[in-house]
Design a protein around this motif. Structure first.
Motif, mmCIF file in Angstrom:
data_model
loop_
_atom_site.group_PDB
_atom_site.id
_atom_site.type_symbol
_atom_site.label_atom_id
_atom_site.label_comp_id
_atom_site.label_asym_id
_atom_site.label_seq_id
_atom_site.Cartn_x
_atom_site.Cartn_y
_atom_site.Cartn_z
ATOM 1 N N ILE A 163 -5.553 -3.868 -0.302
ATOM 2 C CA ILE A 163 -6.591 -3.544 0.682
ATOM 3 C C ILE A 163 -7.431 -4.779 0.985
ATOM 4 O O ILE A 163 -7.840 -5.009 2.138
ATOM 5 N N ARG B 200 -8.950 -2.414 7.182
ATOM 6 C CA ARG B 200 -9.449 -2.173 5.822
ATOM 7 C C ARG B 200 -10.413 -0.986 5.788
ATOM 8 O O ARG B 200 -10.573 -0.325 4.755
ATOM 9 N N LEU C 125 0.830 -1.211 0.000
ATOM 10 C CA LEU C 125 0.000 0.000 0.000
ATOM 11 C C LEU C 125 0.859 1.253 0.000
ATOM 12 O O LEU C 125 0.482 2.295 -0.579
ATOM 13 N N TYR D 212 -8.914 2.424 4.611
ATOM 14 C CA TYR D 212 -8.625 2.473 3.171
ATOM 15 C C TYR D 212 -9.916 2.545 2.361
ATOM 16 O O TYR D 212 -9.993 3.254 1.335
#
Length: 681
Positions: free
Chosen positions: A250, A258, A204, A261
């Protein structure tokens, strides 16, 4: 099957050692399994602690450095493409933030308690390279500060500014890539949940880097008024990277992480960002890609998306690792339960093994002690009493037990039964021997009466005038009667009764030896050597004569008729030694040891019909305190040695030719005359 000696040595010998070995094998195996689970759990705890330390000391500062460099890169490309006071101030502020982040990384690396080389073999080199890049930032910033003036002092063209912006983009991107290499080394050292989550967050972070690259590229293009082909290609690649990494990464996150995000992806800023990305990609390189219509709300949306991604990244990676509990369920899990349950199992196994093993050992040791007590003390003591003619109460010596309890109790009962059987057999044997002894005494007494009458009659016949041939015949009968009298006395001796012949006065040793020789069948085969001038106490004369007669007759019987039997006596410092040597073929070691055992044993077996004369010697030697031993003769035969102690001897030589008051024997004759038959006087 033959067992090797090494295996025999390794076998435990005692009952205690065998039981302990038997019980310890499963416990050791269980402890090994528990130890493996404990070590695995300890390793997991250590890994979690190490991940927390790495996150606090290295991973978080490096992440903050990446964010600071991304901001400085955007400011640097914007300033390089369109120099101005406003852009310069933004660049200076971003540079100061990067310097603070570099200092934090350097301090964390110096303070870290974890050896970077143990985490990843290439990590030290990566950290050194990142520190070198941090030191090179000053030179990179200096080049950017001069982007608005060329070497001649004139303003740079747009092409020069575009090149400077591209150089700044490449320089900062290289440093950021090296920082990501350090992060990769820090998050890939183990398989803990925290480390796995950190690797997802690293993907990420790269997606966020792609968005930051997009922002820096568009900042460079908007400042120059055009987007070059190279910048366009980098922008398209960054968009592809961001979209390729962001969604799958994600999806791999834990639900609790999660959410942040998803909030970024569902926000209007990300939609605006995606729309601008699509328009720029569709427009292609040139001025149209960075026109005002294409970049509407771009900076605000990109900044909001980068800020949201950075916050979500902090919550998913850094905070999650920092809050990881080394002793929590996520870390311990099934291995922790295995350690706890295994420890309980080991303790229970030890407790049960100790209780069972101790009880079994105590029972076995008690049984062994009882067996040793029976075999070593009680049974021999009862046997001695039986052989001494004393009665034994079998029920008192070995009370019978009931056959109850476990196997060990049954073994004890069987041991008692064996003891009772042995005592019963010994008692019956003692009764039998007592009966035999009584028979011996009765027969011997009757024979003695007849033999004494026969000898008196022979002595009377020998006194009458007769022809020489008749006298020789009478002498032969006298020899036989004398031997029969000795055999009759042997029966009394074996029965434990003293024979009737006794003397009160000392008797010369020479007369004792002649009397012993006169009681065998072939006295002419005996050669007597010089005899010391010593006398034997009267109380020992009869037994010594009988003992020597048995040994001399034995030597004559087991040697060829043509050989001589040598009779010697020697005066020693503490007694007298008499030796009887034959010229036979001798005895082997086993036979001689058996004969000496019969002579020196404390017990006499009346049921052993072989070599009864040795048992007679045994009884006589024991009664008079003599030492008798058979040993090999230097000439190949056998020598019988008889040692008479000093307290049974006298060196003075009394005269026995005339009757002396008080010196008469029980037969009424002078002692010396009574020793030797008429045929030898």
């Amino acid at each position: 099957m033959r067992v090797p000696r090494t295996t025999k040595r390794l076998r435990p010998r005692s009952v205690r050692a065998r039981i302990v070995t038997l019980l310890m094998l499963p416990i050791v195996s269980l402890m090994a399994l528990w130890g493996f689970a404990a070590v695995t759990t300890a390793v997991s705890i250590g890994d979690t602690e190490r991940v927390k330390d790495v996150n606090a000391e290295l991973l978080t500062p490096v992440g903050e450095l990446v964010t600071a460099l991304q901001t400085e890169r955007t400011a640097a490309t914007r300033y390089a493409a369109a120099p101005g006071a406003q852009h310069l101030a933004a660049l200076t502020a971003a540079g100061n933030a990067s310097d603070r982040a570099v200092t934090a990384v350097r301090d964390g690396a110096n303070a870290s308690s974890t050896d970077a080389g143990l985490l990843d073999a290439g990590l030290p080199a990566r950290i050194d390279r990142l520190e070198a890049d941090a030191r090179a930032l000053a030179a990179l910033r200096a080049d950017i500060d001069k982007t608005d003036i060329d070497k001649t002092g004139a303003d740079k063209t747009d092409t020069d500014k575009t090149g400077a912006a591209q150089k700044a983009f490449t320089g900062y991107s290289t440093v950021i890539e090296h920082a990501f290499a350090v992060v990769g080394g820090l998050t890939g050292e183990n398989d803990t949940d925290a480390a796995s989550e950190a690797r997802i967050v690293l993907e990420l972070s790269r997606a966020r880097e792609a968005v930051a690259q997009e922002q820096a590229l568009l900042a460079a293009g908007s400042g120059a008024g055009t987007l070059t082909k190279e910048q366009y290609a980098l922008f398209v690649g960054a968009v592809a990277t961001q979209r390729e990494l962001l969604g799958p990464a994600i999806a791999d996150l834990k639900p609790v992480h999660r959410t942040a995000y998803d909030a970024v992806l569902d926000s209007g800023s990300y939609d605006t960002l995606a729309a601008v990305e699509n328009r720029v990609r569709s427009a292609g390189p040139g001025t149209s890609a960075v026109s005002a219509g294409f970049l509407t709300d771009w900076d605000g949306s990109a900044g909001a998306v980068l800020k949201g991604l950075a916050e979500a990244e902090t919550g998913a990676g850094t905070d999650a690792t920092a809050q990881a509990d080394p002793f929590g369920w996520d870390t311990l899990g099934d291995s922790g339960m295995a350690v706890v349950l295994g420890l309980v199992g080991v303790l229970l196994s030890l407790l049960v093994s100790v209780l069972v093993g101790r009880g079994l050992i105590v029972e076995l040791l008690d049984l062994r002690n009882d067996a040793l007590e029976v075999a070593g003390r009680r049974l021999p003591r009862a046997m001695r009493r039986l052989h001494a003619g004393q009665g034994v109460d079998i029920d008192a010596e070995a009370p019978m037990r009931r056959l109850v309890g476990d196997e060990l109790a049954q073994v004890g009962t069987a041991l008692t039964a064996v003891q009772r059987a042995a005592l019963k057999a010994a008692s019956e044997r003692a009764e039998l021997l007592s009966g035999i002894s009584g028979v011996y005494v009765s027969i011997a007494r009757r024979s003695q009466v007849l033999l004494h009458r026969q000898l008196d009659l022979l002595h009377q016949l020998e006194q009458r005038p007769r022809e020489q041939t008749e006298i020789q015949e009478l002498y032969r009968v006298d020899y036989l009667a004398t031997r029969m009298r000795r055999h009759s006395e042997s029966l009394l001796i074996l029965s434990g009764i003293a024979p009737g012949r006794t003397w009160r006065d000392p008797i010369p040793l020479s007369d004792v030896l002649r009397a012993a020789v006169a009681e065998i069948e072939q006295p002419g085969r005996v050669q007597a050597w010089a005899v010391p001038r010593v006398s034997l106490n009267g109380g020992s004369v009869a037994d010594v004569i009988h003992l020597l007669a048995e040994l001399v007759e034995n030597a004559a019987s087991f040697s060829p008729p043509s050989t001589k039997v040598h009779l010697r006596a020697a005066r020693l410092r503490d007694g007298l030694l008499i030796e009887i040597e034959d010229g036979g073929f001798g005895m082997n070691e086993e036979g001689m040891a058996e004969a000496n055992r019969k002579i020196q044993s404390e017990r006499v077996d009346l049921l052993d019909a072989r070599q009864i004369g040795l048992f007679v010697v045994n009884r006589l030697a024991d009664r008079q305190g003599l030492r008798v031993e058979l040993r090999p003769s230097p000439n190949g035969g056998v020598t019988a040695a008889v040692f008479i102690s000093e307290n049974q001897l006298r060196d003075d030589m009394p005269v026995h030719d005339a009757a002396v008051p008080g010196g008469q024997s029980q037969g009424g004759r002078p002692p010396a005359q009574a020793l030797i038959p008429q045929r030898q006087r």
